[in-house]
Design a protein around this motif. Sequence first.
Motif, PDB file in Angstrom:
ATOM      1  N   TYR A  31      16.149   4.535  -9.194  1.00 43.87           N
ATOM      2  CA  TYR A  31      15.604   5.538 -10.114  1.00 43.87           C
ATOM      3  C   TYR A  31      15.198   4.954 -11.468  1.00 43.87           C
ATOM      4  N   GLU A  32      16.149   4.386 -12.183  1.00 45.16           N
ATOM      5  CA  GLU A  32      15.872   3.956 -13.552  1.00 45.16           C
ATOM      6  C   GLU A  32      14.830   2.849 -13.614  1.00 45.16           C
ATOM      7  N   SER A  33      14.983   1.832 -12.764  1.00 45.20           N
ATOM      8  CA  SER A  33      14.038   0.723 -12.819  1.00 45.20           C
ATOM      9  C   SER A  33      12.644   1.160 -12.381  1.00 45.20           C
ATOM     10  N   PHE A  34      12.571   2.058 -11.391  1.00 47.55           N
ATOM     11  CA  PHE A  34      11.261   2.534 -10.951  1.00 47.55           C
ATOM     12  C   PHE A  34      10.606   3.393 -12.032  1.00 47.55           C
ATOM     13  N   LEU A  35      11.393   4.294 -12.650  1.00 48.57           N
ATOM     14  CA  LEU A  35      10.840   5.137 -13.709  1.00 48.57           C
ATOM     15  C   LEU A  35      10.365   4.294 -14.888  1.00 48.57           C
ATOM     16  N   ASN A  36      11.159   3.317 -15.296  1.00 48.47           N
ATOM     17  CA  ASN A  36      10.761   2.462 -16.419  1.00 48.47           C
ATOM     18  C   ASN A  36       9.484   1.692 -16.106  1.00 48.47           C
ATOM     19  N   GLU A  37       9.394   1.162 -14.891  1.00 44.47           N
ATOM     20  CA  GLU A  37       8.200   0.415 -14.496  1.00 44.47           C
ATOM     21  C   GLU A  37       6.988   1.340 -14.401  1.00 44.47           C
ATOM     22  N   ALA A  38       7.206   2.569 -13.914  1.00 44.66           N
ATOM     23  CA  ALA A  38       6.110   3.532 -13.796  1.00 44.66           C
ATOM     24  C   ALA A  38       5.569   3.896 -15.180  1.00 44.66           C
ATOM     25  N   LEU A  39       6.465   4.144 -16.122  1.00 41.11           N
ATOM     26  CA  LEU A  39       6.021   4.491 -17.476  1.00 41.11           C
ATOM     27  C   LEU A  39       5.325   3.315 -18.155  1.00 41.11           C
ATOM     28  N   ALA A  40       5.873   2.118 -17.970  1.00 43.17           N
ATOM     29  CA  ALA A  40       5.284   0.936 -18.603  1.00 43.17           C
ATOM     30  C   ALA A  40       3.905   0.617 -18.041  1.00 43.17           C
ATOM     31  N   SER A  41       3.711   0.843 -16.748  1.00 43.83           N
ATOM     32  CA  SER A  41       2.426   0.541 -16.105  1.00 43.83           C
ATOM     33  C   SER A  41       1.485   1.739 -16.098  1.00 43.83           C
ATOM     34  N   LYS A  42       1.917   2.854 -16.695  1.00 42.05           N
ATOM     35  CA  LYS A  42       1.149   4.093 -16.701  1.00 42.05           C
ATOM     36  C   LYS A  42       0.825   4.540 -15.271  1.00 42.05           C
ATOM     37  N   TYR A  43       1.842   4.483 -14.456  1.00 39.08           N
ATOM     38  CA  TYR A  43       1.761   4.939 -13.063  1.00 39.08           C
ATOM     39  C   TYR A  43       0.651   4.226 -12.286  1.00 39.08           C
ATOM     40  N   ASP A  44       0.648   2.933 -12.419  1.00 37.86           N
ATOM     41  CA  ASP A  44      -0.252   2.096 -11.610  1.00 37.86           C
ATOM     42  C   ASP A  44       0.445   1.878 -10.267  1.00 37.86           C
ATOM     43  N   PHE A  45       0.064   2.648  -9.273  1.00 43.31           N
ATOM     44  CA  PHE A  45       0.798   2.628  -8.010  1.00 43.31           C
ATOM     45  C   PHE A  45       0.543   1.373  -7.179  1.00 43.31           C
ATOM     46  N   THR A  46      -0.564   0.702  -7.402  1.00 43.22           N
ATOM     47  CA  THR A  46      -0.760  -0.589  -6.756  1.00 43.22           C
ATOM     48  C   THR A  46       0.246  -1.588  -7.297  1.00 43.22           C
ATOM     49  N   HIS A  47       0.415  -1.604  -8.617  1.00 38.78           N
ATOM     50  CA  HIS A  47       1.411  -2.479  -9.251  1.00 38.78           C
ATOM     51  C   HIS A  47       2.821  -2.117  -8.782  1.00 38.78           C
ATOM     52  N   LEU A  48       3.137  -0.834  -8.734  1.00 37.40           N
ATOM     53  CA  LEU A  48       4.481  -0.407  -8.345  1.00 37.40           C
ATOM     54  C   LEU A  48       4.795  -0.780  -6.901  1.00 37.40           C
ATOM     55  N   SER A  49       3.805  -0.676  -6.031  1.00 32.32           N
ATOM     56  CA  SER A  49       4.044  -1.027  -4.628  1.00 32.32           C
ATOM     57  C   SER A  49       4.328  -2.520  -4.480  1.00 32.32           C
ATOM     58  N   LEU A  50       3.634  -3.348  -5.256  1.00 30.18           N
ATOM     59  CA  LEU A  50       3.875  -4.789  -5.207  1.00 30.18           C
ATOM     60  C   LEU A  50       5.214  -5.142  -5.859  1.00 30.18           C
ATOM     61  N   ARG A  51       5.510  -4.480  -6.960  1.00 30.83           N
ATOM     62  CA  ARG A  51       6.737  -4.778  -7.701  1.00 30.83           C
ATOM     63  C   ARG A  51       7.988  -4.493  -6.881  1.00 30.83           C
ATOM     64  N   PHE A  52       7.956  -3.407  -6.086  1.00 31.18           N
ATOM     65  CA  PHE A  52       9.150  -3.015  -5.347  1.00 31.18           C
ATOM     66  C   PHE A  52       9.057  -3.301  -3.845  1.00 31.18           C
ATOM     67  N   GLY A  53       7.987  -3.955  -3.425  1.00 29.69           N
ATOM     68  CA  GLY A  53       7.865  -4.345  -2.025  1.00 29.69           C
ATOM     69  C   GLY A  53       7.742  -3.171  -1.079  1.00 29.69           C
ATOM     70  N   VAL A  54       7.026  -2.125  -1.513  1.00 29.44           N
ATOM     71  CA  VAL A  54       6.852  -0.935  -0.686  1.00 29.44           C
ATOM     72  C   VAL A  54       5.352  -0.679  -0.508  1.00 29.44           C
ATOM     73  N   SER A  55       5.028   0.336   0.288  1.00 30.04           N
ATOM     74  CA  SER A  55       3.622   0.671   0.473  1.00 30.04           C
ATOM     75  C   SER A  55       3.137   1.538  -0.688  1.00 30.04           C
ATOM     76  N   PHE A  56       1.827   1.637  -0.817  1.00 30.83           N
ATOM     77  CA  PHE A  56       1.220   2.483  -1.855  1.00 30.83           C
ATOM     78  C   PHE A  56       1.683   3.925  -1.681  1.00 30.83           C
ATOM     79  N   GLU A  57       1.690   4.407  -0.454  1.00 35.85           N
ATOM     80  CA  GLU A  57       2.101   5.784  -0.184  1.00 35.85           C
ATOM     81  C   GLU A  57       3.571   6.015  -0.541  1.00 35.85           C
ATOM     82  N   GLN A  58       4.432   5.059  -0.215  1.00 34.07           N
ATOM     83  CA  GLN A  58       5.847   5.200  -0.531  1.00 34.07           C
ATOM     84  C   GLN A  58       6.081   5.249  -2.039  1.00 34.07           C
ATOM     85  N   ALA A  59       5.330   4.439  -2.783  1.00 40.12           N
ATOM     86  CA  ALA A  59       5.458   4.459  -4.246  1.00 40.12           C
ATOM     87  C   ALA A  59       5.000   5.802  -4.814  1.00 40.12           C
ATOM     88  N   CYS A  60       3.910   6.334  -4.276  1.00 39.97           N
ATOM     89  CA  CYS A  60       3.422   7.635  -4.732  1.00 39.97           C
ATOM     90  C   CYS A  60       4.442   8.730  -4.440  1.00 39.97           C
TER      91      CYS A  60
END
Length: 467
Positions: free
Chosen positions: A276-305
């Motif tokens: 929760y916390e690390s994902f929320l912090n990364e989401a806010l810092a990247s302005k919800y760049d879901f391509t970045h979030l999927s790579l950062r956490f090793g998940v799919s684009f859909e899972q990050a969304c």
Amino acid sequence: MKTFIGPRLRRLRKETGQTQAEMAKALGISNSYVNMLEKNERSVSVPVLLRLLEAYGVDWREIAEDDSTAALGDLRTVFQDPLFEAHRPDLPQLRALLAHCPDVVQCLLQLHRSYLAATDQILGLSNARESKLRNLQASPEAVVHDFFRNNRNHFPELEDAAAAFWGGREVRSDDVYTALKERLYERLGVTTELVPVARMPESLREYDESRKILRLSEGLDHPNRTFQLVHVTALIEQSELIDTILARLNVVEPAGLNRCRVELANYFAAAVLMPYESFLNEALASKYDFTHLSLRFGVSFEQACHRATTLQRETAKGVPFFFLRIDKAGNVTKRFNSTAFQLAEYGGACPRLDVHSSFRTPGAIVPQFVEMPDGGRFFVFARTVNRPRFTRHTQDKRLAIAMGCGIEHLEAIGYAEEFRQSNPNITEIGINCRICPRANCDQRAHNAMILNAPVDVRRRGPTRYAT
């Protein structure tokens, strides 16, 4: 900020079988104060909230929690139905109804949902035997959507269990798959096998409970293999916790219960892979760049969304999103919501939503501003996602997902940056054609059930349904 707890306090008193005088004595306050609290004529004080915890074991955060936003949005949508055109309440009346009669509100919403479900199924079963028409019930997908919506798309129990999953051990994203296989074997005695597509042509995952063998198809990519490992772990290790959560669901049909069980296991898996916390912090810092979030956490684009829709912890909230997934025919295949936006349940979504046109530009983000019939405005962005590919004959198995939020959250969304400096076009949309009141929409696929005005035979409008 004043806090009113009238209906919740009255419900608590009735559940404990007490009179107002008995509750007043337990809380150390006057009878008249209890009476005014129940009528929402007085706001509750912090000392009284603390006494509620001492006397009844009730968490003051639960009883003081304001869960009216989603219900108010649902109410406004219900009363947009032309069925209520002659006696449509205004916003202050709806707020008053929600504040003083929340149980009546839930009954009204359930009645309207049942009306829509029954109407849809009657249309689909018009040629079926009469006996089938007597057994109408909400679809499993509707059960899942309503259950998650009623819980604000957030389950603190699963978040806590996911936070304790690794027992304080830090596991790097590139080591998670191996660590999960080892954990399944060492703690649960489950062996994981990667199986050729030819051996499991019709499934992506199979768990042989008697032999404790988990088989994953080679058709799954790495992020989805990892996700399935946590999903199965959740079904085994967290079964009692999931049962406890499902006990809050007023459904007994196996189809609805099993669909909810699957989605709760998916929720847990997402919470493990995207803490929760690390994902929320990364989401806010990247302005919800879901391509970045999927790579950062090793998940799919859909899972990050999907994970972004669950970030509704009271003390650390993310942007409230809705999530919509459609196939190439426009059918809604998955929907989750933590906003006031109303998602289509039956048939397709509104054709004016650019989620449909995203199939023309696979992998590209398609942004759009939309306005609902009730005047609510949202920023929506869509993108295609690929499904597992088994053979050369299944190369173009794509779905499209749309994420949306209220326009008041634009500053937090990077995909909206290019629009904040301009005056963007706003597309008027509806939920879907079946219940959309926009009679002269040039994208109308069929006449809406709720529109009764006859077509003018002397005039041809944008469509043959135009009045």
